[in-house]
Structures are given as C-alpha cells and as structure tokens.
Design a protein around this motif. Structure first.
Motif, PDB file in Angstrom:
ATOM      1  N   PRO A  11     -10.150  -2.523   0.503  1.00 51.42           N
ATOM      2  CA  PRO A  11      -9.183  -3.589   0.787  1.00 51.42           C
ATOM      3  C   PRO A  11      -8.445  -3.274   2.097  1.00 51.42           C
ATOM      4  O   PRO A  11      -7.909  -2.187   2.247  1.00 51.42           O
ATOM      5  CB  PRO A  11      -8.217  -3.544  -0.409  1.00 51.42           C
ATOM      6  CG  PRO A  11      -8.959  -2.782  -1.468  1.00 51.42           C
ATOM      7  CD  PRO A  11      -9.799  -1.792  -0.728  1.00 51.42           C
ATOM      8  N   ALA A  12      -8.470  -4.222   3.014  1.00 51.93           N
ATOM      9  CA  ALA A  12      -7.854  -3.960   4.325  1.00 51.93           C
ATOM     10  C   ALA A  12      -7.185  -5.224   4.855  1.00 51.93           C
ATOM     11  O   ALA A  12      -7.140  -5.454   6.056  1.00 51.93           O
ATOM     12  CB  ALA A  12      -8.927  -3.468   5.307  1.00 51.93           C
ATOM     13  N   ALA A  13      -6.677  -6.043   3.936  1.00 51.65           N
ATOM     14  CA  ALA A  13      -6.101  -7.322   4.356  1.00 51.65           C
ATOM     15  C   ALA A  13      -4.584  -7.337   4.282  1.00 51.65           C
ATOM     16  O   ALA A  13      -3.954  -8.357   4.525  1.00 51.65           O
ATOM     17  CB  ALA A  13      -6.677  -8.444   3.497  1.00 51.65           C
ATOM     18  N   LEU A  15      -0.543  -6.614   5.095  1.00 53.52           N
ATOM     19  CA  LEU A  15       0.202  -6.946   6.314  1.00 53.52           C
ATOM     20  C   LEU A  15       0.769  -5.721   7.020  1.00 53.52           C
ATOM     21  O   LEU A  15       1.188  -5.801   8.160  1.00 53.52           O
ATOM     22  CB  LEU A  15       1.336  -7.925   5.976  1.00 53.52           C
ATOM     23  CG  LEU A  15       0.868  -9.250   5.348  1.00 53.52           C
ATOM     24  CD1 LEU A  15       2.059 -10.126   5.005  1.00 53.52           C
ATOM     25  CD2 LEU A  15      -0.086  -9.987   6.280  1.00 53.52           C
ATOM     26  N   GLY A  16       0.796  -4.588   6.344  1.00 58.23           N
ATOM     27  CA  GLY A  16       1.235  -3.344   6.985  1.00 58.23           C
ATOM     28  C   GLY A  16       2.668  -3.396   7.474  1.00 58.23           C
ATOM     29  O   GLY A  16       2.986  -2.893   8.560  1.00 58.23           O
ATOM     30  N   THR A  17       3.570  -3.956   6.676  1.00 63.18           N
ATOM     31  CA  THR A  17       4.947  -4.147   7.161  1.00 63.18           C
ATOM     32  C   THR A  17       5.682  -2.830   7.410  1.00 63.18           C
ATOM     33  O   THR A  17       6.601  -2.778   8.219  1.00 63.18           O
ATOM     34  CB  THR A  17       5.781  -4.994   6.164  1.00 63.18           C
ATOM     35  OG1 THR A  17       5.648  -4.407   4.868  1.00 63.18           O
ATOM     36  CG2 THR A  17       5.294  -6.426   6.111  1.00 63.18           C
ATOM     37  N   ARG A  18       5.243  -1.755   6.722  1.00 58.12           N
ATOM     38  CA  ARG A  18       5.932  -0.470   6.935  1.00 58.12           C
ATOM     39  C   ARG A  18       5.643   0.095   8.318  1.00 58.12           C
ATOM     40  O   ARG A  18       6.267   1.049   8.742  1.00 58.12           O
ATOM     41  CB  ARG A  18       5.500   0.545   5.865  1.00 58.12           C
ATOM     42  CG  ARG A  18       6.106   0.295   4.504  1.00 58.12           C
ATOM     43  CD  ARG A  18       5.513   1.195   3.462  1.00 58.12           C
ATOM     44  NE  ARG A  18       4.111   0.904   3.232  1.00 58.12           N
ATOM     45  CZ  ARG A  18       3.242   1.750   2.682  1.00 58.12           C
ATOM     46  NH1 ARG A  18       3.645   2.948   2.324  1.00 58.12           N
ATOM     47  NH2 ARG A  18       1.993   1.403   2.503  1.00 58.12           N
ATOM     48  N   GLU A  29      -5.419  -0.408   9.386  1.00 58.13           N
ATOM     49  CA  GLU A  29      -6.597   0.418   9.045  1.00 58.13           C
ATOM     50  C   GLU A  29      -7.304   0.951  10.286  1.00 58.13           C
ATOM     51  O   GLU A  29      -8.149   1.837  10.185  1.00 58.13           O
ATOM     52  CB  GLU A  29      -7.586  -0.417   8.211  1.00 58.13           C
ATOM     53  CG  GLU A  29      -7.056  -0.848   6.857  1.00 58.13           C
ATOM     54  CD  GLU A  29      -6.031  -1.983   6.904  1.00 58.13           C
ATOM     55  OE1 GLU A  29      -5.885  -2.636   7.961  1.00 58.13           O
ATOM     56  OE2 GLU A  29      -5.364  -2.216   5.882  1.00 58.13           O
ATOM     57  N   GLN A 104      -9.798 -12.291   2.818  1.00 63.10           N
ATOM     58  CA  GLN A 104      -8.725 -12.703   1.907  1.00 63.10           C
ATOM     59  C   GLN A 104      -7.826 -13.626   2.730  1.00 63.10           C
ATOM     60  O   GLN A 104      -7.169 -13.178   3.672  1.00 63.10           O
ATOM     61  CB  GLN A 104      -7.941 -11.473   1.411  1.00 63.10           C
ATOM     62  CG  GLN A 104      -6.901 -11.795   0.360  1.00 63.10           C
ATOM     63  CD  GLN A 104      -6.005 -10.604   0.009  1.00 63.10           C
ATOM     64  OE1 GLN A 104      -5.893  -9.643   0.779  1.00 63.10           O
ATOM     65  NE2 GLN A 104      -5.353 -10.668  -1.131  1.00 63.10           N
ATOM     66  N   ALA A 107      -2.569 -12.807   2.036  1.00 65.66           N
ATOM     67  CA  ALA A 107      -2.356 -11.469   1.462  1.00 65.66           C
ATOM     68  C   ALA A 107      -1.532 -11.591   0.183  1.00 65.66           C
ATOM     69  O   ALA A 107      -0.308 -11.423   0.189  1.00 65.66           O
ATOM     70  CB  ALA A 107      -1.663 -10.569   2.478  1.00 65.66           C
ATOM     71  N   ALA A 113      -6.924  -8.978  -3.596  1.00 61.93           N
ATOM     72  CA  ALA A 113      -7.929  -8.515  -2.604  1.00 61.93           C
ATOM     73  C   ALA A 113      -9.184  -8.031  -3.339  1.00 61.93           C
ATOM     74  O   ALA A 113     -10.317  -8.328  -2.930  1.00 61.93           O
ATOM     75  CB  ALA A 113      -7.339  -7.390  -1.754  1.00 61.93           C
ATOM     76  N   SER A 131      -7.686   2.706   2.472  1.00 63.65           N
ATOM     77  CA  SER A 131      -7.842   3.636   3.600  1.00 63.65           C
ATOM     78  C   SER A 131      -6.511   4.169   4.114  1.00 63.65           C
ATOM     79  O   SER A 131      -6.496   5.148   4.863  1.00 63.65           O
ATOM     80  CB  SER A 131      -8.669   3.015   4.716  1.00 63.65           C
ATOM     81  OG  SER A 131      -8.190   1.750   5.020  1.00 63.65           O
ATOM     82  N   ASP A 132      -5.388   3.549   3.723  1.00 62.41           N
ATOM     83  CA  ASP A 132      -4.123   4.141   4.185  1.00 62.41           C
ATOM     84  C   ASP A 132      -3.728   5.357   3.342  1.00 62.41           C
ATOM     85  O   ASP A 132      -2.795   6.069   3.691  1.00 62.41           O
ATOM     86  CB  ASP A 132      -2.984   3.115   4.296  1.00 62.41           C
ATOM     87  CG  ASP A 132      -2.807   2.270   3.051  1.00 62.41           C
ATOM     88  OD1 ASP A 132      -3.602   2.447   2.107  1.00 62.41           O
ATOM     89  OD2 ASP A 132      -1.883   1.449   3.025  1.00 62.41           O
TER      90      ASP A 132
END
Ligand code: UTP
Length: 290
Positions: A11-13, A15-18, A29, A104, A107, A113, A131-132
């Motif tokens: 899963p790599a969709a 939003l990565g807000t951090r 990713e 996706q 999010a 996802a 992957s994070d």
C-alpha cells in the motif's frame, strides 16, 4: 494448492501528512534511505522471501513509483556508453520483476487500500508490506512470518513492544503468548495509553487470508475517519484464529521524521562505501554536542 505465500501488496497511496511539505507532491515511499527509496527496501525484502507477484497500491502524486521500477532507456544508454557498469547493474537489479499497479482513488485508509487489491489476490493468502516501516535488511522478519503461516495456516501480524506512552500511534493487541507467537484475543486501533490492553503494537508486515476482503468490503470508517485494517482484523477474530509474531530485529518508522533519521544513520553505518567516513563524522559531531 501452492504452499507458500507468492503474492504481496504494497500500500503506497497514503497522504504522508507526517512528512509534509516533502510529501506534498512526491510520494513518501520514494524518500531515500541513503540511496534507495523506502519502497525498494520493501520490494527487495519480499523478493528475498520468495514472493513472485507484486502489486503496488498507488494514488495521486505517486507516478514516480511506477517510473522507478520501469526501464530508463536514456539513463541506461548513458551509463553503458560511459562504462558505469556497476551503476547500470544497480538500476536494472529489479528489471525481472513485473509489478501490477492499482490506483486507490481516495485515501480512505489502509483497510480500503488493501481491499483495492482483491481482484489481484483472489483466493490466495498474501503478504502486506508497509514500506514506511523499514526492517533492518539483515533481519528476515517476513520470512519468519511466512514460516509461521505455513505451520499454522492462520493470518499472522507482526508485533513490536513499544513504550506505553506511544501506543496511541499504533494498532495494539491483547493476546496469549504461546512460544514465538501470540494468539490474539482482541485488537484496538490507536488506544489511549491508559486504555491500551498491552504495549504490543502492530507493525507494517502482515500475512493475510482472502476472507479479510469480505469484512473490509463492509467496514465502516474507524479511528481518524479511515477504513482501518485493525478493525477488520478484529471482526475476523470472530471467524478464525489470528496470530501475532513478535519481531526480533530492528524496525524503523520511516514515515515519522525521527524514525526516518534513525534509519538513515543506522543504514549509512552499514553501507560499505560510507560506513568509515560517516562513523568518523558522527564521532566528531558528538564531541561538539557534549
Ligand atoms: P500511514 O498510517 O503511514 O498513513 O499509512 P500515511 O497517509 O501514509 O502517512 P501519515 O500518517 O499521514 O503521515 C500506512 C501505509 O498505508 C498506506 C500508506 O501509503 C502507508 O504505506 N495507505 C494509507 C494507503 O495506501 N492508503 C490509505 O488510504 C492510507
């Protein structure tokens, strides 16, 4: 029936807000640890476990992931004509792998996802790698989990003991230890430390069975308004046994700034080209801090 787990979902969709602003227009990713993007570490980990089919769940601003695993003719030609054989080998290392990409559209959460991958997975057990969550490349967590699955034929989720104050960042289990594994009694997503059933946090490696899709398809949004995998696993517990497997090696939360920095330092210190110079730099630096 095939014995081992052959399919993996990445899963790599999210939003990565951090990690904003870095992740505003580029995939989290694709952030590198030393010289390799996070998702490549996860893909290489899956390959080392005998995974043969790979599906990446992507979303908006995630094109760079597809490009990364595609051929790059101009670059390859340049490396060939300038005699940079090692680099050429390095960028073609994964060219034998076929990736499937599923988009996706919104999010809606990790559970959603994973649901997007149902047409690809169909009726087989499968692995999920976030992957994070970077696992020390010298430790074979997923391989150990696949062994547990092969023995018990039940879903297996990776666990790590975390400080109680941090449980609210994770899904947490309540379980009974039986040798290397925990038989899970219940799960809760992002509990308050005072309400948490334990400090055994779920980390980003799972072996799942296709009956999870039924549940995910009906799942209502949970913590953070997202369709949570943890909630679906909680429902699945009413139907079958789920095991937790305590990771014995190092894991980095590279979706978090501090975790990302720790992963970078540790993997740079393991890197053959960099370790000596980087270690010397760190030793000098520490002197200025004390
Ligand atoms: P995270 O919980 O790290 O969420 O997702 P995130 O959105 O990526 O990052 P933050 O918390 O906002 O900083 C765990 C994994 O699930 C994927 C992410 O890409 C990450 O690999 N994910 C999450 C999806 O694929 N889709 C989603 O809707 C949510």
């Amino acid at each position: 029936m095939r014995r081992h787990i052959k399919k993996a979902i990445f899963p790599a969709a999210g939003l990565g807000t951090r990690f904003l602003p870095a992740t505003k227009a580029s995939p989290k990713e694709m952030m590198p640890i030393v010289d390799k993007p996070l998702i490549q570490y996860a893909v290489e980990e899956a390959i080392s476990c005998g995974i043969e089919e790979f599906v990446i769940i992507t979303g908006k601003h995630k094109r760079a992931i597809e490009d990364h695993f595609d051929s790059a003719y101009e670059l390859e030609e340049k490396l060939r004509t300038t005699g940079k054989k090692k680099l050429l080998e390095e960028i073609n290392k994964l060219s034998h792998i076929n990736f499937a990409y599923i988009r996706q559209r919104v999010a809606l959460g990790l559970g959603h996802a994973i649901l997007c991958a149902q047409p690809f997975v169909q009726e087989e057990p499968f692995a999920v790698l976030l992957s994070d969550d970077v696992i020390d490349p010298d430790y074979f967590l997923l391989q150990e989990m696949i062994k547990v699955y092969d023995e018990l034929k039940c879903p297996v989720i990776a666990l790590e003991e975390v400080p109680r104050a941090e449980v609210s960042r994770y899904g947490v289990i309540d379980g009974v230890q039986d040798g290397d594994v925990y038989r899970i009694k219940s799960l809760v997503e992002k509990p308050k430390p005072e309400d948490s059933p334990s400090n055994l946090a779920i980390i980003g490696r799972y072996i799942l069975t296709p009956d999870i899709f039924d549940i995910l398809g009906k799942q209502k949004p949970g913590a953070g308004g997202e369709i949570q995998l943890t909630d679906a696993l909680k429902d699945l517990l009413n139907r079958r046994v789920i095991y937790g497997y305590l990771a014995k090696g190092k894991r980095y939360d590279a979706g978090d700034k501090l975790g990302y920095l720790k992963a970078t330092v540790d993997l740079a210190l393991k890197n053959r080209e960099l370790s000596v110079d980087f270690k010397n730099y760190l030793l000098e630096k520490i002197k200025t801090l004390t």
